[in-house]
Design a protein around this motif. Structure first.
Motif, short mmCIF file in Angstrom:
data_model
loop_
_atom_site.label_atom_id
_atom_site.label_comp_id
_atom_site.label_asym_id
_atom_site.label_seq_id
_atom_site.Cartn_x
_atom_site.Cartn_y
_atom_site.Cartn_z
N ARG A 270 0.88 -1.04 -0.08
CA ARG A 270 0.01 -0.03 0.08
C ARG A 270 1.02 1.14 -0.02
NH1 ARG A 270 -1.99 3.38 4.22
NH2 ARG A 270 -0.70 2.16 5.47
N CYS A 271 2.12 1.38 0.75
CA CYS A 271 2.72 2.38 1.01
C CYS A 271 3.57 2.82 -0.22
CB CYS A 271 3.72 2.32 1.95
SG CYS A 271 2.74 2.56 3.80
N LEU A 272 3.86 1.48 -1.04
CA LEU A 272 4.78 1.68 -2.30
C LEU A 272 3.91 2.21 -3.08
CD1 LEU A 272 7.05 0.92 -4.15
CD2 LEU A 272 5.89 -1.23 -4.36
N GLY A 273 2.63 1.81 -3.14
CA GLY A 273 1.38 2.26 -4.08
C GLY A 273 1.31 3.91 -3.98
N LEU A 274 1.36 4.34 -2.68
CA LEU A 274 0.99 5.85 -2.37
C LEU A 274 2.32 6.75 -3.14
CD1 LEU A 274 -0.21 5.72 1.35
CD2 LEU A 274 -1.74 6.13 -0.66
N LEU A 275 3.48 6.07 -2.86
CA LEU A 275 4.54 6.78 -3.54
C LEU A 275 4.72 6.74 -4.87
CD1 LEU A 275 7.52 5.49 -1.32
CD2 LEU A 275 6.60 7.75 -1.21
N ILE A 276 4.03 5.64 -5.65
CA ILE A 276 4.03 5.71 -7.09
C ILE A 276 3.09 6.64 -7.58
CG2 ILE A 276 3.36 4.03 -9.14
CD1 ILE A 276 4.52 1.87 -7.58
N ASP A 277 1.99 6.68 -7.03
CA ASP A 277 0.79 7.59 -7.11
C ASP A 277 1.11 9.01 -7.04
OD1 ASP A 277 -1.05 5.49 -7.38
OD2 ASP A 277 -1.88 5.57 -5.54
N TYR A 278 1.99 9.42 -6.08
CA TYR A 278 2.70 10.79 -6.13
C TYR A 278 3.47 11.09 -7.21
CZ TYR A 278 5.28 14.68 -4.64
OH TYR A 278 5.84 15.84 -4.63
N LEU A 279 4.23 9.98 -7.72
CA LEU A 279 5.21 10.10 -8.70
C LEU A 279 4.50 10.66 -10.10
CD1 LEU A 279 7.85 7.47 -8.22
CD2 LEU A 279 8.15 9.77 -7.58
N GLU A 280 3.33 9.58 -10.26
CA GLU A 280 2.47 9.77 -11.46
C GLU A 280 1.69 10.98 -11.51
OE1 GLU A 280 -0.09 6.20 -11.01
OE2 GLU A 280 1.65 4.97 -12.31
N GLU A 281 1.03 11.54 -10.35
CA GLU A 281 0.55 12.66 -10.24
C GLU A 281 1.33 14.01 -10.53
OE1 GLU A 281 -1.24 15.35 -6.53
OE2 GLU A 281 -1.34 13.55 -6.51
N LYS A 282 2.52 13.93 -10.41
CA LYS A 282 3.58 15.10 -10.33
C LYS A 282 4.33 14.95 -11.85
CE LYS A 282 2.64 16.85 -6.58
NZ LYS A 282 1.86 18.26 -6.56
#
Length: 471
Positions: A270-282
């Protein structure tokens, strides 16, 4: 005329942007799980009806995963030292065990670490999570005042860390060179950690075990928000899961079919996914290489009926796959870990490799991948071997130099493609496991048959190689 000028300007801007993109160094996220065994994710055999690791799965699907990745230690500190320095930990004062809560820094002040190297290439660097490599120059009583020789002295521009492990006696976070949120120098010892020792009792916010993964993820994102646009970054995300005590977040509690341990595994994903989501958003994902691995194999307690790990195994989860042993031991269950590397459109998708690689090799690999190792001297990362040929999909088979392991008690083993030799712990012991051993690991991956009596010359050859390397 206006259209012609516009076309020329557009072509120039396009060329400039293209060149900039080619010259721009990739961002790096090194996601380092804690006590995360080889079989603890779907990619490496964990049943999806027990746990679900979709983000780790996707990393592998869009990148490369290694089936023969190993750590240098079967406990925390040795592997973490090797990861950041490219050197075996037995070259330091720490010949066995791990760094204790009051131990000085294991890394010498003049040691060129991986973040040091990346800073020399223009990177901004951060570590968020478990440190477990000591502080200060000498053994200390407490962490009050300015904390010297922590992560910021070893190449990190920013650090937000758990000193030793999820429930260590310090019970606080350290931000850069001081206790996070410290209100006064008052110390009031109280309560006990999972290991039975009394908490230090600093006058500062105390970590809540169920919230630590959330705290670390948020701090990582907060730091990423401060990074200047177009400046490459290196984030060493050092997870506290799935180390004892097994305390999944409220978000994951009860979400797996393997009990609290399965839930905690899913917290990592889950936490890995949150970091990936941030990268994609930015808009940063395409230019970010993510490397996922662990510090050692999973810990399997002896109290089989009451511990979360055993509950998960009784449900059918093979924490360390089909390999012998676990954390602390000299067997492959203590050293074999998942390793996945993903860089969109740069690393070939959905590939696997059976090449032998190690966490100590991450230093040389990243230096090679980013800068072709131009700034590494003969004194840097002396035990690190770049596996760039595997990533480049070269036809010539990559073969790593012999790899050395060290267990919790300081016992060593040496590994080649075909063989694993384990030095004697006590040659006079009645327990045969204490004697020197030799395994034909290309045929006997479970280390079931000690063939030292059949291949005496090979055992002597490997013993000599081990002694030569350790001297």
């Amino acid at each position: 005329m206006w259209h012609k000028a516009t076309l020329i300007i557009s072509l120039v801007l396009s060329f400039t942007t293209s060149n900039f993109a080619q010259d721009q160094k990739p961002n790096v996220i090194l996601f380092f799980a804690d006590d995360f065994g080889y079989g603890s994710t779907n990619v490496y055999g964990a049943p999806k009806d027990l746990i679900q690791t979709p983000h780790i799965n996707q990393l592998a699907k869009e990148g490369i995963h290694f089936t023969n990745a190993f750590t240098t230690g079967s406990v925390c500190s040795p592997t973490r030292y090797g990861l950041l320095t490219g050197e075996y930990s037995w070259r330091t004062r720490m010949k066995k065990g791990v760094v204790s809560p009051s131990d000085p820094s294991l890394i010498d002040a003049d040691k060129k670490t991986l973040p040091d190297y990346l800073k020399s290439l223009g990177y901004t660097t951060a570590v968020v999570g478990k440190w477990h490599l000591g502080y200060k120059k000498e053994k200390f009583k407490n962490l009050l005042g300015k904390i010297e020789m922590g992560p910021n002295a070893h190449g990190f521009d920013y650090s937000f860390t758990v000193p030793n492990n999820l429930d260590d006696v310090h019970k606080i976070y350290i931000e850069n060179d001081e206790i996070y949120g410290l209100r006064s120098d008052k110390i009031s010892p109280y309560g006990k950690s999972f290991y039975g020792k009394q908490y230090a009792g600093y006058d500062a916010p105390q970590r809540v075990t169920e919230q630590v993964m959330n705290d670390l993820t948020q701090k990582s994102i907060d730091w990423l928000e401060t990074v200047e646009k177009d400046q490459p970054f290196f984030l060493y995300f050092s997870s506290v899961a799935v180390h004892h005590p097994i305390t999944p977040s409220p978000e994951m509690r009860g979400k797996s079919e393997a009990g609290a341990y399965g839930d905690f595994i899913q917290d990592i994903d889950r936490c890995l996914g949150l970091l990936i989501d941030y990268l994609e958003e930015k808009g940063l994902r395409e230019n970010t290489i993510i490397l996922f691995t662990s510090d050692n194999g999973g810990d399997i307690p002896n109290k089989k009926q009451v511990m979360p790990e055993n509950f998960a195994m009784n449900k059918g989860l093979k924490i360390n796959g089909d390999y012998r042993g676990d954390k602390h031991t000299i067997w492959d269950g203590g050293f074999r870990v998942p390793m996945i590397i993903n860089h969109p459109n740069k690393i070939k998708k959905n590939t696997s490799s059976d090449a032998i690689v190690s966490t100590v090799d991450v230093y040389a690999f990243l230096a090679d991948y980013i800068d072709k190792g131009k700034n590494i001297t003969s004194k840097d990362a002396i035990d690190s071997s770049s596996f760039m040929d595997v990533i480049n999909n070269k036809k010539s088979k990559y073969e790593r130099p012999a790899l050395i392991h060290r267990d919790a008690r300081g016992r060593k083993a040496i590994r080649t493609t075909e063989w694993k030799y384990i030095e004697a712990k006590n040659p006079n012991s009645k327990n045969k496991d204490d004697h020197a051993q030799l395994y034909r690991i290309d045929e006997d991956f479970a280390e079931e048959k000690n063939v030292i009596g059949e291949f005496v010359e090979k055992a002597e050859e490997l013993r000599g190689m081990l002694e030569e390397k350790v001297e």
